[in-house]
Structures are given as C-alpha cells and as structure tokens.
Design an enzyme around this catalytic site. Structure first.
Site, PDB file in Angstrom:
ATOM      1  N   ASP A 195       0.935  -1.160  -0.020  1.00  0.00           N
ATOM      2  CA  ASP A 195      -0.077  -0.053  -0.089  1.00  0.00           C
ATOM      3  C   ASP A 195       0.827   1.179  -0.164  1.00  0.00           C
ATOM      4  O   ASP A 195       0.425   2.329   0.879  1.00  0.00           O
ATOM      5  CB  ASP A 195      -0.932  -0.088   1.113  1.00  0.00           C
ATOM      6  CG  ASP A 195      -2.131   0.963   1.100  1.00  0.00           C
ATOM      7  OD1 ASP A 195      -2.373   1.197  -0.198  1.00  0.00           O
ATOM      8  OD2 ASP A 195      -2.803   1.277   1.986  1.00  0.00           O
ATOM      9  N   VAL A 196       1.784   1.096  -1.078  1.00  0.00           N
ATOM     10  CA  VAL A 196       2.679   2.525  -1.047  1.00  0.00           C
ATOM     11  C   VAL A 196       2.074   3.625  -1.436  1.00  0.00           C
ATOM     12  O   VAL A 196       1.503   3.359  -2.739  1.00  0.00           O
ATOM     13  CB  VAL A 196       3.924   2.033  -1.732  1.00  0.00           C
ATOM     14  CG1 VAL A 196       4.929   3.430  -1.867  1.00  0.00           C
ATOM     15  CG2 VAL A 196       4.780   1.178  -1.075  1.00  0.00           C
TER      16      VAL A 196
END
Length: 244
Positions: A133-134
């Site tokens: 979930d960058v």
C-alpha cells in the site's frame, strides 16, 4: 483528567488522523512524560476479531523492521476495552497533505525523498515482506527531509519461488486503486515490483499534483492501470524533464 482522555497509562493529546477502522493520536506516557503516537482501533472495528488480529499482525511486521526510514513501533496492547499500537511520534505530515498544501516543498526535497523511500522499501523487501500500500498517504516527511514509510496493515510475505512457478492467483484485490499495480488488478501474485509500481505512481503525483490515472468509477480506474498509457508528467508540470 477525565477517563475519556486516558487509555491505560497514555494521555490522548491530539487526534492526528482518522481512518475507517482506526485513529492516530499523539499521546503522552503519564509515567515518563515521553511523547508517542498511538494507532487506536475505533469502537466498531474493535468489535471485529479480524480487525484486532490485523492490528496485532501489523505490529509484529513493523517490529521486525529496523531502518531509519521506517516508522518505529514500541508495543501492542489489547484489553477488554481497547486495542492499540504505540509508535514513534513523527513530527511531519504525509505527502498527500503536503501535495495539497504546498507541492513545491516536495519538489525542493525530491532527490532526498526518493533516496530515503527506496532505501526503506529495499529493507522491507530484504526482510521478505511486501508493503502492498505504497502511496503518498503512507509516506511522511519533515521540513528537514526526515522520511518515514508507515502502515503495514496490508503487508504480506513475498511469494515463494514455488508459488510463482505454479502461477498462483490472489483471491482479492488488495491496495488503494489509484496506486495499484496492473498484475494485482489481474489477480496475479504481488512482488517487489508491485511496490515499485505504486512508488512510481506516488512519484508522478509528487511531481504533478495529480495521479496518472483517474476513473469515473472504481472499476474504470482499475482498467486504466492495465490499458491506458499515462500522460507524460511534463503535460502537467513543464519543469519535469525527460530524464525524470
């Protein structure tokens, strides 16, 4: 001090962020006077065993990482009333907030930001994990360009060589759709490259103030990651060079 402003030994000072399942609070340890950040499950999430397990798992993953560009965690507590994680208090906003406020702050510090973030991500991958979930919301930066990668709630182990050979499939699409890699949309197994794709989308937004893909619906957005080439960043910011 009223009970509602105290959780165990921590005094809740300031709510820093609110999500769908949790809040981030600035807290003070009543015994030592030290300042920390607390990730606290909201009441509805606390009622769900899966949410409590996710928080505990996030703590264990983050506790196994040791890098100056990754948020430090110090403890996880679950009682009959609360479930929370104690982290370092980091005195800076996330990149999404900076983009909305003054994007030039990022442009002036871009090289250092990119270096710090990639070193942090490299450490995560070396430890056998994928962040999953960058995005700008999960990257924090101070005016001195101290950088922290945060939020390991969606993180997973990198698939083994056997999984890759067998061509395994993901049951669900996990991640934030604006930043999600094409292979995840196709329900293929994630990899370190999936994190780098999300980093690339985040960098594009840092440069231009907008993500490369915007959809009229969630599914439309996913399709664009697969089928549509993004506009070159210089279409939105003439200062972005071809080399960049």
């Amino acid at each position: 001090m009223s009970e509602e402003h105290l959780i165990d030994n921590y005094r809740l000072v300031n709510c820093l962020a609110t999500g769908s399942c949790s809040q981030i609070w600035e807290v003070n340890d009543q015994e030592t006077g030290e300042r920390f950040a607390m990730k606290l499950l909201l009441e509805e999430a606390f009622k769900q065993a899966e949410m409590k397990a996710t928080l505990k798992r996030e703590y264990k993953i983050a506790a196994g990482l040791d890098h100056p560009n990754i948020i430090q965690v110090f403890g996880h507590v679950q009682t009959k009333k609360h479930a929370y994680m104690i982290m370092e208090h980091f005195g800076g906003p996330n990149l999404k907030q900076i983009i909305r406020g003054d994007i030039l702050v990022i442009h002036m510090r871009l090289r250092k930001l990119v270096e710090c973030l990639l070193m942090g991500l490299s450490h995560v991958h070396e430890k056998g994990w994928l962040h999953r979930d960058v995005k700008p919301d999960n990257i924090m930066m101070t005016k001195a360009t101290d950088v922290r990668l945060i939020d390991f709630s969606l993180s997973s182990k990198a698939p083994s060589g056997l999984s890759k050979m067998l061509g395994g499939k993901s049951k669900t699409i996990q991640g934030t759709r604006t930043y999600i890699a094409p292979e995840i949309v196709r329900r293929k197994l994630p990899s370190a490259q999936s994190d780098l794709y999300s980093f690339g989308v985040s960098l594009y937004e840092c440069l231009t103030g907008r993500p490369p893909f915007m959809g009229s619906s969630p599914n439309d957005l996913l399709i664009k990651h697969i089928q549509e080439p993004p506009a070159i960043p210089s279409a939105f910011n003439e200062n972005v060079s071809t080399e960049m």
